[in-house]
Design a protein around this motif. Structure first.
Motif, PDB file in Angstrom:
ATOM      1  N   CYS A 127      94.860  60.070  21.387  1.00  0.00           N
ATOM      2  CA  CYS A 127      95.635  60.534  22.537  1.00  0.00           C
ATOM      3  C   CYS A 127      94.836  61.622  23.237  1.00  0.00           C
ATOM      4  CB  CYS A 127      96.999  61.069  22.107  1.00  0.00           C
ATOM      5  SG  CYS A 127      98.050  61.581  23.491  1.00  0.00           S
ATOM      6  N   ILE A 128      94.602  61.442  24.509  1.00  0.00           N
ATOM      7  CA  ILE A 128      93.896  62.430  25.320  1.00  0.00           C
ATOM      8  C   ILE A 128      94.943  63.341  25.944  1.00  0.00           C
ATOM      9  CG2 ILE A 128      92.278  62.808  27.217  1.00  0.00           C
ATOM     10  CD1 ILE A 128      91.550  59.756  26.839  1.00  0.00           C
ATOM     11  N   ASP A 129      94.950  64.588  25.535  1.00  0.00           N
ATOM     12  CA  ASP A 129      95.910  65.565  26.049  1.00  0.00           C
ATOM     13  C   ASP A 129      95.102  66.596  26.824  1.00  0.00           C
ATOM     14  OD1 ASP A 129      98.133  67.046  26.580  1.00  0.00           O
ATOM     15  OD2 ASP A 129      98.428  67.771  24.532  1.00  0.00           O
TER      16      ASP A 129
ATOM     17  N   THR B 242      83.161  56.664  40.930  1.00  0.00           N
ATOM     18  CA  THR B 242      83.330  58.117  40.946  1.00  0.00           C
ATOM     19  C   THR B 242      82.972  58.744  39.608  1.00  0.00           C
ATOM     20  OG1 THR B 242      85.108  57.930  42.582  1.00  0.00           O
ATOM     21  CG2 THR B 242      84.978  59.998  41.345  1.00  0.00           C
ATOM     22  N   HIS B 243      83.398  58.149  38.521  1.00  0.00           N
ATOM     23  CA  HIS B 243      83.247  58.767  37.211  1.00  0.00           C
ATOM     24  C   HIS B 243      82.213  58.093  36.314  1.00  0.00           C
ATOM     25  CE1 HIS B 243      87.429  59.752  38.546  1.00  0.00           C
ATOM     26  NE2 HIS B 243      87.024  60.953  38.192  1.00  0.00           N
ATOM     27  N   GLY B 244      81.678  56.964  36.737  1.00  0.00           N
ATOM     28  CA  GLY B 244      80.696  56.252  35.929  1.00  0.00           C
ATOM     29  C   GLY B 244      79.283  56.459  36.431  1.00  0.00           C
ATOM     30  N   LYS B 245      78.374  55.608  35.953  1.00  0.00           N
ATOM     31  CA  LYS B 245      76.970  55.684  36.329  1.00  0.00           C
ATOM     32  C   LYS B 245      76.588  54.442  37.129  1.00  0.00           C
ATOM     33  CE  LYS B 245      75.467  58.620  32.482  1.00  0.00           C
ATOM     34  NZ  LYS B 245      75.161  59.758  33.366  1.00  0.00           N
ATOM     35  N   GLY B 246      75.958  54.666  38.284  1.00  0.00           N
ATOM     36  CA  GLY B 246      75.625  53.574  39.184  1.00  0.00           C
ATOM     37  C   GLY B 246      74.775  52.480  38.579  1.00  0.00           C
TER      38      GLY B 246
ATOM     39  N   ALA C 269     100.122  68.920  33.394  1.00  0.00           N
ATOM     40  CA  ALA C 269     100.079  68.328  32.058  1.00  0.00           C
ATOM     41  C   ALA C 269      99.849  66.819  32.169  1.00  0.00           C
ATOM     42  CB  ALA C 269     101.377  68.613  31.316  1.00  0.00           C
ATOM     43  N   ALA C 270      98.969  66.300  31.323  1.00  0.00           N
ATOM     44  CA  ALA C 270      98.669  64.869  31.353  1.00  0.00           C
ATOM     45  C   ALA C 270      98.225  64.414  29.968  1.00  0.00           C
ATOM     46  CB  ALA C 270      97.586  64.567  32.381  1.00  0.00           C
ATOM     47  N   SER C 271      98.825  63.331  29.493  1.00  0.00           N
ATOM     48  CA  SER C 271      98.467  62.756  28.196  1.00  0.00           C
ATOM     49  C   SER C 271      98.341  61.246  28.347  1.00  0.00           C
ATOM     50  CB  SER C 271      99.531  63.066  27.143  1.00  0.00           C
ATOM     51  OG  SER C 271      99.672  64.461  26.947  1.00  0.00           O
ATOM     52  N   THR C 272      97.335  60.697  27.702  1.00  0.00           N
ATOM     53  CA  THR C 272      97.109  59.254  27.718  1.00  0.00           C
ATOM     54  C   THR C 272      96.816  58.773  26.304  1.00  0.00           C
ATOM     55  OG1 THR C 272      96.172  59.337  29.961  1.00  0.00           O
ATOM     56  CG2 THR C 272      95.711  57.373  28.653  1.00  0.00           C
ATOM     57  N   ARG C 273      97.651  57.880  25.793  1.00  0.00           N
ATOM     58  CA  ARG C 273      97.379  57.249  24.512  1.00  0.00           C
ATOM     59  C   ARG C 273      96.423  56.071  24.731  1.00  0.00           C
ATOM     60  NH1 ARG C 273     103.369  56.990  23.783  1.00  0.00           N
ATOM     61  NH2 ARG C 273     104.042  58.916  22.776  1.00  0.00           N
ATOM     62  N   TRP C 274      95.577  55.809  23.745  1.00  0.00           N
ATOM     63  CA  TRP C 274      94.663  54.680  23.849  1.00  0.00           C
ATOM     64  C   TRP C 274      94.397  54.096  22.467  1.00  0.00           C
ATOM     65  CZ3 TRP C 274      90.230  55.056  20.983  1.00  0.00           C
ATOM     66  CH2 TRP C 274      89.840  56.334  20.600  1.00  0.00           C
ATOM     67  N   ARG C 275      94.015  52.819  22.467  1.00  0.00           N
ATOM     68  CA  ARG C 275      93.577  52.186  21.233  1.00  0.00           C
ATOM     69  C   ARG C 275      92.540  51.120  21.554  1.00  0.00           C
ATOM     70  NH1 ARG C 275      96.373  47.283  19.602  1.00  0.00           N
ATOM     71  NH2 ARG C 275      97.877  46.627  21.193  1.00  0.00           N
ATOM     72  N   VAL C 276      91.625  50.910  20.623  1.00  0.00           N
ATOM     73  CA  VAL C 276      90.552  49.937  20.804  1.00  0.00           C
ATOM     74  C   VAL C 276      91.074  48.542  20.482  1.00  0.00           C
ATOM     75  CG1 VAL C 276      88.272  49.190  20.056  1.00  0.00           C
ATOM     76  CG2 VAL C 276      88.781  51.640  20.248  1.00  0.00           C
TER      77      VAL C 276
ATOM     78  N   HIS D 107      90.786  60.729  32.447  1.00  0.00           N
ATOM     79  CA  HIS D 107      90.883  61.004  31.016  1.00  0.00           C
ATOM     80  C   HIS D 107      89.790  60.293  30.224  1.00  0.00           C
ATOM     81  CE1 HIS D 107      95.200  62.744  30.352  1.00  0.00           C
ATOM     82  NE2 HIS D 107      94.312  63.647  30.734  1.00  0.00           N
ATOM     83  N   LEU D 108      89.500  59.035  30.561  1.00  0.00           N
ATOM     84  CA  LEU D 108      88.454  58.321  29.827  1.00  0.00           C
ATOM     85  C   LEU D 108      87.076  58.907  30.129  1.00  0.00           C
ATOM     86  CD1 LEU D 108      89.805  54.676  29.996  1.00  0.00           C
ATOM     87  CD2 LEU D 108      89.808  56.238  28.050  1.00  0.00           C
ATOM     88  N   LYS D 109      86.874  59.383  31.330  1.00  0.00           N
ATOM     89  CA  LYS D 109      85.649  60.119  31.627  1.00  0.00           C
ATOM     90  C   LYS D 109      85.582  61.394  30.778  1.00  0.00           C
ATOM     91  CE  LYS D 109      82.060  61.905  33.750  1.00  0.00           C
ATOM     92  NZ  LYS D 109      80.680  61.444  33.447  1.00  0.00           N
ATOM     93  N   HIS D 110      86.714  62.053  30.581  1.00  0.00           N
ATOM     94  CA  HIS D 110      86.759  63.307  29.816  1.00  0.00           C
ATOM     95  C   HIS D 110      86.291  63.104  28.376  1.00  0.00           C
ATOM     96  CE1 HIS D 110      88.151  67.235  28.514  1.00  0.00           C
ATOM     97  NE2 HIS D 110      88.889  66.667  27.566  1.00  0.00           N
ATOM     98  N   ILE D 111      86.547  61.931  27.806  1.00  0.00           N
ATOM     99  CA  ILE D 111      86.100  61.680  26.434  1.00  0.00           C
ATOM    100  C   ILE D 111      84.773  60.907  26.415  1.00  0.00           C
ATOM    101  CG2 ILE D 111      88.443  61.798  25.505  1.00  0.00           C
ATOM    102  CD1 ILE D 111      88.347  58.711  25.223  1.00  0.00           C
ATOM    103  N   ALA D 112      84.080  60.890  27.544  1.00  0.00           N
ATOM    104  CA  ALA D 112      82.737  60.299  27.656  1.00  0.00           C
ATOM    105  C   ALA D 112      82.727  58.779  27.499  1.00  0.00           C
ATOM    106  CB  ALA D 112      81.778  60.943  26.655  1.00  0.00           C
ATOM    107  N   HIS D 113      83.828  58.131  27.878  1.00  0.00           N
ATOM    108  CA  HIS D 113      83.894  56.677  27.891  1.00  0.00           C
ATOM    109  C   HIS D 113      84.449  56.217  29.246  1.00  0.00           C
ATOM    110  CE1 HIS D 113      82.767  56.190  23.713  1.00  0.00           C
ATOM    111  NE2 HIS D 113      83.643  57.118  23.380  1.00  0.00           N
TER     112      HIS D 113
END
Length: 229
Positions: free
Chosen positions: A101-103, A178-182, A121-128, A165-171
């Motif tokens: 969970c990204i909080d 905007t948040h990725g690599k060209g 405040a922002a939270s995102t749950r994730w799973r692979v 949020h996914l950029k924040h955890i380097a994924h």
């Protein structure tokens, strides 16, 4: 193009929004004539009211109300977290864990510098869902490119919440300009044969604001998504 309707009744309608289509016209995209709101209005032959947003590049479940009163009810439900939203995301790299969970608070406006803005405040749950190793060289240090297919569940509805949020955890999400690599985004677009943001609103669960029925609206991810989606 006729929009695919996932659910329709006398109060609301849900569509499967294709990637690249605006929800509604804006001054930032004044040159665009096509938008989901206008296309659905013309398709149904009646006014519709958007009650939430998907980024232009995001595909999947998009909900509209058929009256201003229902739009207000649904908007309040989104604001109060009464909507269960599930997304698919293709991201760079393999997360170290299978779920989390990204909080992480987010600035209100992602288009402006964060300094001086209120942090929400922002939270995102994730799973692979799947770990993929593509035969794609995007970094001279590696002979393949690791990609993960995630399910993401944002608990709020901040602008670009999942992307940020996914950029924040380097994924970062593949195809995110905007948040990725060209170079990686271009290589992935060439490999998959399409250039898009690989984010899809797969499921929306909520209680119908008028009838009280439990609704589960789902949109399949479509062509191009890896197995496991």
């Amino acid at each position: 193009m006729t929009l695919a309707i996932l659910h329709a009744d006398e109060h609301l309608v849900a569509i499967d929004k294709p990637p690249g289509l605006l929800v509604h016209r804006t001054q930032l995209a004044a040159h665009e004539d096509e938008a989901a709101l206008q296309r659905l209005r013309d398709q149904l032959g009646q006014p519709v009211w958007p009650v939430h947003r998907l980024d232009r590049g995001t595909s999947g479940v998009l909900l509209f109300a058929l009256t201003p009163q229902v739009a207000s009810l649904l908007g309040t439900m989104f604001e109060q977290g009464q909507m269960d939203k599930r997304y698919l995301a293709l991201v760079r790299g393999w997360p170290a864990m299978d779920e989390g969970c990204i909080d992480h608070p987010l600035a209100r406006d992602p288009e402006q510098p964060s300094a001086g803005q209120p942090m929400l405040a922002a939270s995102t749950r994730w799973r692979v869902l799947a770990r993929l190793d593509w035969q794609l060289v995007t970094d001279p240090r590696f002979t393949t490119t690791r990609v993960a297919l995630l399910e993401a569940e944002p608990l709020q509805g901040r602008r670009h919440q999942i992307r940020r949020h996914l950029k924040h955890i380097a994924h970062p999400i593949l195809g995110d300009a905007t948040h990725g690599k060209g170079p990686l985004n271009r290589a992935v677009a060439a490999l998959l044969g399409t250039q898009r943001l690989w984010l899809h609103a797969r499921e929306l669960r909520f209680t119908h604001p008028v009838t009280g029925a439990a609704l589960v609206l789902q949109a399949a991810p479509g062509a191009g998504w890896p197995s496991g989606a």
